[in-house]
Design an enzyme around this catalytic site. Structure first.
Site, PDB file in Angstrom:
ATOM      1  N   HIS A   1      -5.002 -32.530  18.311  1.00  0.00           N
ATOM      2  CA  HIS A   1      -3.886 -33.384  18.739  1.00  0.00           C
ATOM      3  C   HIS A   1      -2.725 -32.543  19.241  1.00  0.00           C
ATOM      4  O   HIS A   1      -1.586 -33.001  19.253  1.00  0.00           O
ATOM      5  CB  HIS A   1      -3.475 -34.294  17.571  1.00  0.00           C
ATOM      6  CG  HIS A   1      -4.581 -35.239  17.207  1.00  0.00           C
ATOM      7  ND1 HIS A   1      -4.754 -36.441  17.841  1.00  0.00           N
ATOM      8  CD2 HIS A   1      -5.611 -35.112  16.335  1.00  0.00           C
ATOM      9  CE1 HIS A   1      -5.830 -37.041  17.349  1.00  0.00           C
ATOM     10  NE2 HIS A   1      -6.382 -36.250  16.431  1.00  0.00           N
TER      11      HIS A   1
ATOM     12  N   LYS B   1       0.844  -1.197   0.000  1.00  0.00           N
ATOM     13  CA  LYS B   1       0.000   0.000   0.000  1.00  0.00           C
ATOM     14  C   LYS B   1       0.885   1.255   0.000  1.00  0.00           C
ATOM     15  O   LYS B   1       0.717   2.145  -0.803  1.00  0.00           O
ATOM     16  CB  LYS B   1      -0.920  -0.020   1.225  1.00  0.00           C
ATOM     17  CG  LYS B   1      -1.820   1.182   1.322  1.00  0.00           C
ATOM     18  CD  LYS B   1      -2.774   1.085   2.501  1.00  0.00           C
ATOM     19  CE  LYS B   1      -3.494   2.422   2.662  1.00  0.00           C
ATOM     20  NZ  LYS B   1      -4.391   2.472   3.803  1.00  0.00           N
TER      21      LYS B   1
ATOM     22  N   GLY C   1      -4.977  -1.667   4.926  1.00  0.00           N
ATOM     23  CA  GLY C   1      -4.191  -2.823   4.455  1.00  0.00           C
ATOM     24  C   GLY C   1      -4.895  -4.141   4.727  1.00  0.00           C
ATOM     25  O   GLY C   1      -5.009  -5.002   3.862  1.00  0.00           O
ATOM     26  N   ARG C   2      -5.403  -4.307   5.948  1.00  0.00           N
ATOM     27  CA  ARG C   2      -6.012  -5.590   6.316  1.00  0.00           C
ATOM     28  C   ARG C   2      -7.417  -5.758   5.763  1.00  0.00           C
ATOM     29  O   ARG C   2      -8.059  -6.783   6.009  1.00  0.00           O
ATOM     30  CB  ARG C   2      -5.965  -5.781   7.831  1.00  0.00           C
ATOM     31  CG  ARG C   2      -6.500  -4.621   8.628  1.00  0.00           C
ATOM     32  CD  ARG C   2      -6.089  -4.675  10.098  1.00  0.00           C
ATOM     33  NE  ARG C   2      -6.486  -3.500  10.853  1.00  0.00           N
ATOM     34  CZ  ARG C   2      -5.763  -2.385  10.945  1.00  0.00           C
ATOM     35  NH1 ARG C   2      -4.623  -2.298  10.284  1.00  0.00           N
ATOM     36  NH2 ARG C   2      -6.174  -1.359  11.654  1.00  0.00           N
TER      37      ARG C   2
ATOM     38  N   GLU D   1      10.584  -4.887   4.330  1.00  0.00           N
ATOM     39  CA  GLU D   1      10.672  -6.306   3.961  1.00  0.00           C
ATOM     40  C   GLU D   1      10.293  -6.505   2.502  1.00  0.00           C
ATOM     41  O   GLU D   1      10.953  -7.230   1.749  1.00  0.00           O
ATOM     42  CB  GLU D   1       9.722  -7.139   4.844  1.00  0.00           C
ATOM     43  CG  GLU D   1      10.034  -7.121   6.325  1.00  0.00           C
ATOM     44  CD  GLU D   1       9.312  -5.995   7.075  1.00  0.00           C
ATOM     45  OE1 GLU D   1       9.060  -4.927   6.478  1.00  0.00           O
ATOM     46  OE2 GLU D   1       9.006  -6.187   8.267  1.00  0.00           O
TER      47      GLU D   1
ATOM     48  N   LYS E   1       9.546  -0.913  13.977  1.00  0.00           N
ATOM     49  CA  LYS E   1      10.095  -0.632  12.638  1.00  0.00           C
ATOM     50  C   LYS E   1      11.208   0.396  12.740  1.00  0.00           C
ATOM     51  O   LYS E   1      12.262   0.268  12.126  1.00  0.00           O
ATOM     52  CB  LYS E   1       9.014  -0.077  11.716  1.00  0.00           C
ATOM     53  CG  LYS E   1       8.015  -1.090  11.227  1.00  0.00           C
ATOM     54  CD  LYS E   1       7.088  -0.444  10.210  1.00  0.00           C
ATOM     55  CE  LYS E   1       5.882  -1.293   9.924  1.00  0.00           C
ATOM     56  NZ  LYS E   1       4.929  -0.679   9.024  1.00  0.00           N
TER      57      LYS E   1
ATOM     58  N   GLU F   1      -4.708  -6.389  14.775  1.00  0.00           N
ATOM     59  CA  GLU F   1      -4.169  -5.091  14.347  1.00  0.00           C
ATOM     60  C   GLU F   1      -5.270  -4.035  14.406  1.00  0.00           C
ATOM     61  O   GLU F   1      -5.002  -2.852  14.601  1.00  0.00           O
ATOM     62  CB  GLU F   1      -3.570  -5.192  12.932  1.00  0.00           C
ATOM     63  CG  GLU F   1      -2.588  -4.062  12.626  1.00  0.00           C
ATOM     64  CD  GLU F   1      -1.828  -4.233  11.320  1.00  0.00           C
ATOM     65  OE1 GLU F   1      -2.405  -3.953  10.248  1.00  0.00           O
ATOM     66  OE2 GLU F   1      -0.666  -4.633  11.343  1.00  0.00           O
TER      67      GLU F   1
HETATM   68  O1  F6P Z   1       3.304  -2.995   9.692  1.00  0.00           O
HETATM   69  C1  F6P Z   1       1.954  -3.218   9.574  1.00  0.00           C
HETATM   70  C2  F6P Z   1       1.449  -2.860   8.195  1.00  0.00           C
HETATM   71  O2  F6P Z   1       1.441  -1.492   8.026  1.00  0.00           O
HETATM   72  C3  F6P Z   1       0.075  -3.449   7.952  1.00  0.00           C
HETATM   73  O3  F6P Z   1      -0.935  -2.664   8.451  1.00  0.00           O
HETATM   74  C4  F6P Z   1       0.077  -3.596   6.485  1.00  0.00           C
HETATM   75  O4  F6P Z   1      -0.919  -4.483   6.034  1.00  0.00           O
HETATM   76  C5  F6P Z   1       1.472  -4.119   6.259  1.00  0.00           C
HETATM   77  O5  F6P Z   1       2.258  -3.419   7.193  1.00  0.00           O
HETATM   78  C6  F6P Z   1       2.018  -3.930   4.870  1.00  0.00           C
HETATM   79  O6  F6P Z   1       2.018  -2.581   4.497  1.00  0.00           O
HETATM   80  P1  F6P Z   1       2.181  -2.166   3.004  1.00  0.00           P
HETATM   81  O7  F6P Z   1       1.077  -2.742   2.224  1.00  0.00           O
HETATM   82  O8  F6P Z   1       2.179  -0.667   3.005  1.00  0.00           O
HETATM   83  O9  F6P Z   1       3.520  -2.710   2.528  1.00  0.00           O
END
Ligand code: F6P
Length: 556
Positions: A384, A206, A267-268, A212, A512, A353
């Site tokens: 289990h 987003k 995002g979620r 990452e 972060k 979240e």
């Molecule tokens: O660190 C959490 C977050 O901001 C989430 O809310 C989001 O879904 C995820 O990181 C990924 O963010 P992006 O889509 O901006 O890479």
């Protein structure tokens, strides 16, 4: 801010609680033998049986009153009309607009967001059709065989979960991969299974600033260029999904190859947007539309059905009852279908979240417990492993059992075994096994008296453990869409009652920020970290890592 704990309904619920805790679910079923029949709600291919919760008609009535006192009806209207209910980020929250039918006009600040949504969806469908038909070619002229989605959190979990759930419908010529972890192993494993000339990367973020995702995307780009040897290949093998064209451009992806969405999509809550590109590639536009249609049907149910029969509202209120009144701060999600094994991870982000907050919209402390700790995996494996704790542990865990009625193309006998387990676990948690029953069983099995006495305390099950059973008629795109939307609205309703902003996530920031600094400090070539910058534990861990790197490079 209005304190929900001061509401008449909350006070009355607190007094009902003790009465209910002194009864048992067995007794409730005994007093009302038809409880299992009428404590049910159905919508959009889903049936919720909530009778195995420590609830009576009175407490349920009070929970419904609580929703009214929290202003739920107004909050639903505010979301659907695009008010800026994400107050800390000053944004509207309109994932519901992503699944509206094409003819719907949805005006936000004078802009018809419905038209924008459908323009992007048409581009996604056209692109997916070309890839699926083998018309979109790699740099060597080959059709695409592997799609690698690089993203994390909301830019990974939703599409990965849906593609897994509907795996049987994936285009036979495409393999789907999802890379989120930045440890090098995840992307390494995937790249070793792919051929550069036939691989398409989706860089999904987003913000397009997520460390990452960008690090993994750079690795993928280097891998492609090492084989293709020509920057021109990037345009054939990389597409981006983001709200930020500038960030996509500066990363080096042509915005011609970008699918956009908007800051009013959290995002979620984003799998319905261009973040769903892997879904439409894997399953085709028709099934993506069916997924959206299922979610839209649930939206309509949610906004127009009285709370007493409103599936997401009931799920939310029962959740609050368990977390805040019955001391069950843990929510287990137990799907009894292999294809739904990624659902708990998806719901974990959605719920924790969104509602893992301790201050309300106005910054004042929340006076009660908020999001439960949500966890789980497919239920049979759980039986289990951790179900021991759920049955006999010292903490009360609320369970959502999720089953799919239609065996689909699989072996009906096996399907029946899984279903028998789902039903039996819910029954066992509800009724437990009394001392008399345990004793009688052991006696019938011929155990000596001394052994019976010794084993008795271990063989008692307290029961009274709350659960919902959620049945899907079948596992198809429509019903899955409805299921996901039901959980989204459940999360929203709970946020409204607790008074928290379910749509921000400030709590992910600090880690972060610190990681950026620690990353520099881990460089074995950098100057040692001065004493006092960190605590002794952090300092020690940094030094240990640097030493290991040095040892590695000496060995190499
Ligand atoms: O660190 C959490 C977050 O901001 C989430 O809310 C989001 O879904 C995820 O990181 C990924 O963010 P992006 O889509 O901006 O890479």
């Amino acid at each position: 801010m209005h304190d929900i704990l001061q509401s008449a309904a909350w006070t009355a619920l607190s007094s009902r609680r003790d009465a209910l805790l002194s009864t048992t679910l067995r007794e409730l079923f005994h007093t009302d033998p038809l409880r299992g029949r009428h404590m049910q709600a159905s919508a959009c291919g889903l049936t919720l049986d909530y009778s195995k919760n420590l609830l009576c008609a009175d407490s349920l009535g009070l929970l419904l009153k609580l929703a009214d006192e929290a202003g739920l009806q107004g909050a639903i209207a505010a979301m659907f009309t695009g008010e800026r209910i994400n107050t800390t980020e000053e944004r509207a929250v309109l994932h519901v607009a992503l699944r509206c039918p094409p003819e719907t006009r949805w005006l936000v600040d004078g802009v018809d967001v419905g038209a924008e949504v459908h323009a992007v969806r048409r581009r996604m469908a056209a692109f997916a059709a070309r890839v699926r038909a083998g018309e979109w070619r790699g740099w060597r002229g080959d059709a695409i065989t592997d799609v690698v989605n690089i993203g994390i959190g909301g830019s990974d979990l939703g599409p990965a979960m849906v593609c897994e759930a509907l795996k049987d419908e994936i285009h036979p010529g495409l393999r789907m991969h999802f890379v989120s972890n930045v440890d090098g192993v995840h992307i390494g494993d995937v790249l070793r299974r792919c051929r550069p000339e036939t691989t398409l990367f989706i860089v999904a973020s987003k913000t397009f600033t997520t460390q990452e995702t960008l690090a993994n995307a750079r690795t993928a780009r280097a891998w492609l260029l090492a084989h293709a040897g020509d920057e021109g290949a990037i345009a054939r093998h990389f597409v981006a999904v983001s709200t930020s064209a500038a960030a996509v451009r500066s990363f080096g992806i042509d915005t011609e190859n970008m699918f956009g969405f908007w800051d009013w999509v959290g995002g979620r809550f984003s799998l319905w947007s261009a973040i769903g590109l892997p879904i439409i590639l894997a399953l085709g536009a028709e099934r993506f539309d069916a997924l959206l249609a299922g979610a839209h049907a649930m939206d309509e149910h949610f906004r127009s059905t009285p709370f007493a029969t409103n599936l997401p509202v009931l799920m939310a209120l029962i959740g609050i009852w368990n977390v805040d009144f019955l001391d069950a701060p843990s929510q287990l999600i137990a799907p009894y279908h292999q294809r739904l094994h990624r659902l708990p991870a998806y719901l974990q982000q959605l719920d924790m979240e969104s509602n893992g907050k301790s201050v309300r919209h106005d910054g004042s402390p929340v006076p009660c417990r908020t999001s439960p700790i949500l966890w789980g995996e497919q239920g049979i494996n759980g039986q289990h492993a951790y179900f021991q704790l759920v049955h006999q542990g010292t903490q009360r865990v609320a369970v959502d059992f999720i089953g799919v009625l239609d065996a689909g193309r699989e072996d009906e006998r096996l399907h029946r075994i899984a279903f028998a387990n789902l039903i039996a676990q819910a029954e066992a948690l509800m009724r437990g096994r009394s001392a008399d029953e345990a004793e009688a069983e052991m006696r019938a099995a011929g155990l000596p008296e001394a052994r019976i006495r010794a084993l008795l305390p271990h063989r008692i099950f307290p029961g009274n453990r709350p659960s919902n059973t959620l049945l899907l008629e079948r596992l198809d795109a429509f019903t899955l869409g409805a299921l996901i939307a039901a959980y989204e609205h459940r999360t929203f309703v709970q946020g409204v009652i607790w008074g928290v902003n379910s749509f921000d996530q400030w709590g992910v920031e600090l880690g972060k920020q610190l990681a950026a600094r620690v990353l520099d400090e881990l460089d074995p070539q950098a100057a040692p970290v001065a004493e006092g910058v960190h605590d002794s534990s952090t300092q020690g861990l940094i030094e240990r890592y640097r030493a290991a790197q040095r040892e590695d490079s000496l060995r190499a």
